[in-house]
Design a protein around this motif. Structure first.
Motif, PDB file in Angstrom:
ATOM      1  N   GLY A 187       0.731  -1.102   0.043  1.00  0.00           N
ATOM      2  CA  GLY A 187      -0.062   0.139   0.053  1.00  0.00           C
ATOM      3  C   GLY A 187       1.010   1.402   0.065  1.00  0.00           C
ATOM      4  N   ASP A 188       2.255   1.196   0.308  1.00  0.00           N
ATOM      5  CA  ASP A 188       3.051   2.274   0.166  1.00  0.00           C
ATOM      6  C   ASP A 188       3.058   2.929  -1.316  1.00  0.00           C
ATOM      7  OD1 ASP A 188       3.549   2.087   2.886  1.00  0.00           O
ATOM      8  OD2 ASP A 188       5.524   1.491   2.806  1.00  0.00           O
ATOM      9  N   GLN A 189       3.128   4.243  -1.369  1.00  0.00           N
ATOM     10  CA  GLN A 189       3.375   4.702  -2.483  1.00  0.00           C
ATOM     11  C   GLN A 189       4.877   5.271  -2.910  1.00  0.00           C
ATOM     12  OE1 GLN A 189       0.747   8.176  -2.730  1.00  0.00           O
ATOM     13  NE2 GLN A 189      -0.883   6.887  -3.654  1.00  0.00           N
ATOM     14  N   LEU A 190       5.381   4.883  -4.199  1.00  0.00           N
ATOM     15  CA  LEU A 190       6.528   5.148  -4.282  1.00  0.00           C
ATOM     16  C   LEU A 190       6.504   6.060  -5.582  1.00  0.00           C
ATOM     17  CD1 LEU A 190       8.382   2.022  -4.293  1.00  0.00           C
ATOM     18  CD2 LEU A 190       8.558   3.709  -2.685  1.00  0.00           C
ATOM     19  N   TYR A 191       7.316   7.098  -5.941  1.00  0.00           N
ATOM     20  CA  TYR A 191       7.350   8.146  -7.188  1.00  0.00           C
ATOM     21  C   TYR A 191       8.476   7.987  -8.010  1.00  0.00           C
ATOM     22  CZ  TYR A 191       3.761  10.457  -4.287  1.00  0.00           C
ATOM     23  OH  TYR A 191       2.701  10.799  -3.413  1.00  0.00           O
ATOM     24  N   ALA A 192       8.213   7.666  -9.265  1.00  0.00           N
ATOM     25  CA  ALA A 192       9.187   7.347 -10.196  1.00  0.00           C
ATOM     26  C   ALA A 192       9.578   8.521 -10.748  1.00  0.00           C
ATOM     27  CB  ALA A 192       8.694   6.267 -11.190  1.00  0.00           C
ATOM     28  N   THR A 193      10.846   8.790 -10.986  1.00  0.00           N
ATOM     29  CA  THR A 193      11.460   9.783 -11.725  1.00  0.00           C
ATOM     30  C   THR A 193      12.707   9.467 -12.692  1.00  0.00           C
ATOM     31  OG1 THR A 193      13.218  10.242  -9.806  1.00  0.00           O
ATOM     32  CG2 THR A 193      10.890  11.775 -10.029  1.00  0.00           C
ATOM     33  N   LEU A 194      12.904  10.013 -13.650  1.00  0.00           N
ATOM     34  CA  LEU A 194      13.911   9.553 -14.600  1.00  0.00           C
ATOM     35  C   LEU A 194      15.307  10.020 -14.294  1.00  0.00           C
ATOM     36  CD1 LEU A 194      12.268  10.041 -18.142  1.00  0.00           C
ATOM     37  CD2 LEU A 194      12.746   7.966 -16.810  1.00  0.00           C
ATOM     38  N   THR A 195      16.394   9.426 -14.175  1.00  0.00           N
ATOM     39  CA  THR A 195      17.400   9.875 -13.981  1.00  0.00           C
ATOM     40  C   THR A 195      18.337  10.392 -15.423  1.00  0.00           C
ATOM     41  OG1 THR A 195      18.572   7.663 -14.076  1.00  0.00           O
ATOM     42  CG2 THR A 195      17.749   8.402 -12.035  1.00  0.00           C
ATOM     43  N   PRO A 196      19.406  11.262 -15.141  1.00  0.00           N
ATOM     44  CA  PRO A 196      20.068  11.593 -16.229  1.00  0.00           C
ATOM     45  C   PRO A 196      20.578  10.761 -17.311  1.00  0.00           C
ATOM     46  CG  PRO A 196      20.637  13.074 -14.280  1.00  0.00           C
ATOM     47  CD  PRO A 196      19.794  12.011 -13.716  1.00  0.00           C
ATOM     48  N   ASP A 197      20.839   9.594 -16.614  1.00  0.00           N
ATOM     49  CA  ASP A 197      21.636   8.335 -17.332  1.00  0.00           C
ATOM     50  C   ASP A 197      20.659   7.341 -17.979  1.00  0.00           C
ATOM     51  OD1 ASP A 197      20.872   7.487 -15.170  1.00  0.00           O
ATOM     52  OD2 ASP A 197      22.564   6.078 -14.569  1.00  0.00           O
ATOM     53  N   GLY A 198      19.321   7.893 -17.771  1.00  0.00           N
ATOM     54  CA  GLY A 198      18.305   7.001 -18.482  1.00  0.00           C
ATOM     55  C   GLY A 198      17.536   6.127 -17.605  1.00  0.00           C
ATOM     56  N   GLY A 199      18.016   5.684 -16.378  1.00  0.00           N
ATOM     57  CA  GLY A 199      17.546   5.036 -15.566  1.00  0.00           C
ATOM     58  C   GLY A 199      16.186   5.594 -14.716  1.00  0.00           C
ATOM     59  N   VAL A 200      15.739   4.785 -13.743  1.00  0.00           N
ATOM     60  CA  VAL A 200      14.542   5.423 -13.063  1.00  0.00           C
ATOM     61  C   VAL A 200      14.850   5.286 -11.818  1.00  0.00           C
ATOM     62  CG1 VAL A 200      12.053   4.820 -12.369  1.00  0.00           C
ATOM     63  CG2 VAL A 200      12.929   4.463 -14.691  1.00  0.00           C
ATOM     64  N   ARG A 201      14.364   6.250 -10.773  1.00  0.00           N
ATOM     65  CA  ARG A 201      14.522   6.364  -9.490  1.00  0.00           C
ATOM     66  C   ARG A 201      13.123   6.277  -8.736  1.00  0.00           C
ATOM     67  NH1 ARG A 201      17.396  11.103  -5.806  1.00  0.00           N
ATOM     68  NH2 ARG A 201      17.033  10.086  -4.048  1.00  0.00           N
ATOM     69  N   PHE A 202      13.118   5.620  -7.704  1.00  0.00           N
ATOM     70  CA  PHE A 202      11.912   5.330  -7.058  1.00  0.00           C
ATOM     71  C   PHE A 202      12.101   5.926  -5.675  1.00  0.00           C
ATOM     72  CE2 PHE A 202      11.229   1.895  -9.972  1.00  0.00           C
ATOM     73  CZ  PHE A 202       9.878   2.362 -10.366  1.00  0.00           C
TER      74      PHE A 202
END
Length: 89
Positions: free
Chosen positions: A44-59
């Motif tokens: 039930g926890d929420q995580l927010y996804a953002t793109l990193t400069p190297d093309g990865g994803v950070r949660f």
């Protein structure tokens, strides 16, 4: 990589395999319980996804847009501290 793979996060290596599954009309990520415990996550926890400069994803557990808005608010409160103190009377 199999489910037995567990490499330390501090080294930047893979800790566990995360599986993408079909859930109704959506898709979901399945985290192993060891990874959930290590990251202090609960169902039930929420995580927010953002793109990193190297093309990865950070949660992250915090909303980056909210954090930006709070930084702007903090600067405004610091700049207009006296006016806000007078209004609070």
């Amino acid at each position: 990589m199999n489910d037995q793979t567990k490499i330390d996060v501090e080294t930047g290596r893979v800790l566990a395999t995360v599986e993408v599954k079909k859930i109704g009309n959506s898709s979901g990520l399945i985290f192993p319980k060891e990874l959930m415990a290590r990251l202090n996550l609960n169902v039930g926890d929420q995580l927010y996804a953002t793109l990193t400069p190297d093309g990865g994803v950070r949660f992250t557990p915090s909303n980056p847009d909210f954090e930006k808005a709070m930084e702007v608010a903090r600067r405004g409160m610091k700049r207009y501290h006296n006016a806000l103190a007078e209004l609070a009377k």
